[in-house]
Design a protein around this motif. Sequence first.
Motif, PDB file in Angstrom:
ATOM      1  N   SER A  18       8.798   2.438   2.907  1.00  0.00           N
ATOM      2  CA  SER A  18       8.694   3.344   4.052  1.00  0.00           C
ATOM      3  C   SER A  18       7.247   3.747   4.297  1.00  0.00           C
ATOM      4  O   SER A  18       6.772   3.753   5.441  1.00  0.00           O
ATOM      5  CB  SER A  18       9.560   4.587   3.804  1.00  0.00           C
ATOM      6  N   TRP A  19       6.527   4.065   3.222  1.00  0.00           N
ATOM      7  CA  TRP A  19       5.134   4.508   3.377  1.00  0.00           C
ATOM      8  C   TRP A  19       4.273   3.375   3.922  1.00  0.00           C
ATOM      9  O   TRP A  19       3.467   3.573   4.839  1.00  0.00           O
ATOM     10  CB  TRP A  19       4.588   5.004   2.048  1.00  0.00           C
ATOM     11  N   GLU A  22       4.820   2.690   7.580  1.00  0.00           N
ATOM     12  CA  GLU A  22       4.257   3.729   8.448  1.00  0.00           C
ATOM     13  C   GLU A  22       2.741   3.654   8.532  1.00  0.00           C
ATOM     14  O   GLU A  22       2.157   3.943   9.585  1.00  0.00           O
ATOM     15  CB  GLU A  22       4.682   5.105   7.931  1.00  0.00           C
ATOM     16  N   HIS A  23       2.086   3.264   7.433  1.00  0.00           N
ATOM     17  CA  HIS A  23       0.624   3.366   7.376  1.00  0.00           C
ATOM     18  C   HIS A  23      -0.112   2.054   7.606  1.00  0.00           C
ATOM     19  O   HIS A  23      -1.328   2.068   7.813  1.00  0.00           O
ATOM     20  CB  HIS A  23       0.208   3.955   6.027  1.00  0.00           C
ATOM     21  N   THR A  25      -1.129   0.284   9.961  1.00  0.00           N
ATOM     22  CA  THR A  25      -1.354   0.300  11.395  1.00  0.00           C
ATOM     23  C   THR A  25      -2.402  -0.728  11.783  1.00  0.00           C
ATOM     24  O   THR A  25      -2.997  -1.404  10.939  1.00  0.00           O
ATOM     25  CB  THR A  25      -1.825   1.699  11.825  1.00  0.00           C
TER      26      THR A  25
END
Length: 405
Positions: A18-19, A22-23, A25
């Motif tokens: 999950s982390w 999300e990160h 990018t």
Amino acid sequence: MDFAFGPPDDAFRRDAQSWLAEHMTDEFAGPAGLRGSGSEHERVHAHRAWERELGRDGWIGLGWDTGAYGNRRATLTQQVVWAEEYARVAAPGRLGHIGENLLAPTLIAYGSQAQQDRFLPAVARGEELWCQGYSEPNAGSDLAGVRTAAVRDGDVYRISGQKIWTSLAQDADWCFVLARTEEGSRRHLGLSFLLVPMDQPGRIDVRPIRQMTGTSEFNEVFLDGAEARAEHVVGGEGNGWRVAMGLLEFERGVSTLVQQIGFAEELTRVVRLAVDSGAVSDPVLRDRLVRQWAELRTMRWNALRTLGGSGDRGAPSAPTNPGAPSVAKLLWGGWHQRLGELAMAVRGAAAATGPYDWSRERPYELDAFQRLFLFTRADTIYGGSDEIQRNIIAERVLGLPREPR
């Protein structure tokens, strides 16, 4: 040891997935694409930003035996889970490896509380990067031959000498330096382990070494009266050899398993290339691919056996077998070098050529497989040459006569 993943590891994996989703990018897509051997120093500003991103959420220092510095604590299996998920999404190569996996466990084992409180939080936040000042022009694998000298002058040591093959020194904030603090001492006696700030213009000169890969992550470092504060001697003056050897145990500890996950990713790419190109139909190449896979599995089980006494949290501890780190280095150095050769064999004649553009500063750009091949030529030399590792095994494990000096 039992290395099965359990429910806590599954929960940890979901958290990591999950982390990362999300990160990862667009900001970090560029450095993530530079995952080839020796590319960590390229696009350094983006890499440093990624280190701070990891640090903000505690993903630096998972294997430390304390969570007092803003880092998450993770079991050995959870550290492997993180490495697997990190490799799966092809996240950026790490600039902070030396601080996180070498310096930090060494400070936890040998450093004072004041040293830990000063340096570990900055490492955990991804704010300060480190390099390693060990090798010298005439003291590489034979580390006891270092000649860099440090002289006590009140509250500081003044250090003069030269280090070489210093990874990422051009971007590091600090360097841990093995230097001779006792005049006239020889071999492993009279050495100290000093923490040296790199921002000392006129006293520290860093000169990148351009390699045949076109990259320059290695450097020469010239120290001309560089200062290190007296309270930044780790383990006490004259105990540098003990600290330096302890650090090498950590270098070939849990991080060996993590390293193998990267190796598996590289092997997968080579196998995929062999399948897509049809090279896998060659029985000799197919046999080499299978052998490469089997040897990687063997290395994994050897690493697990070696780490069996490290405790359920994967905290730093030295292997019970003094020759285990040398065996591990011999195994992975030769394996990775053979993988580079195999990648070229799978490519065939096309491996000798590549795209070029004379309008660029570097008109001929190596592809990932060419860079892998060229970089791995040094695998059996850096980090302790094969010859030195065999001597260690012969003398310290088998009890054979010492090599004449």
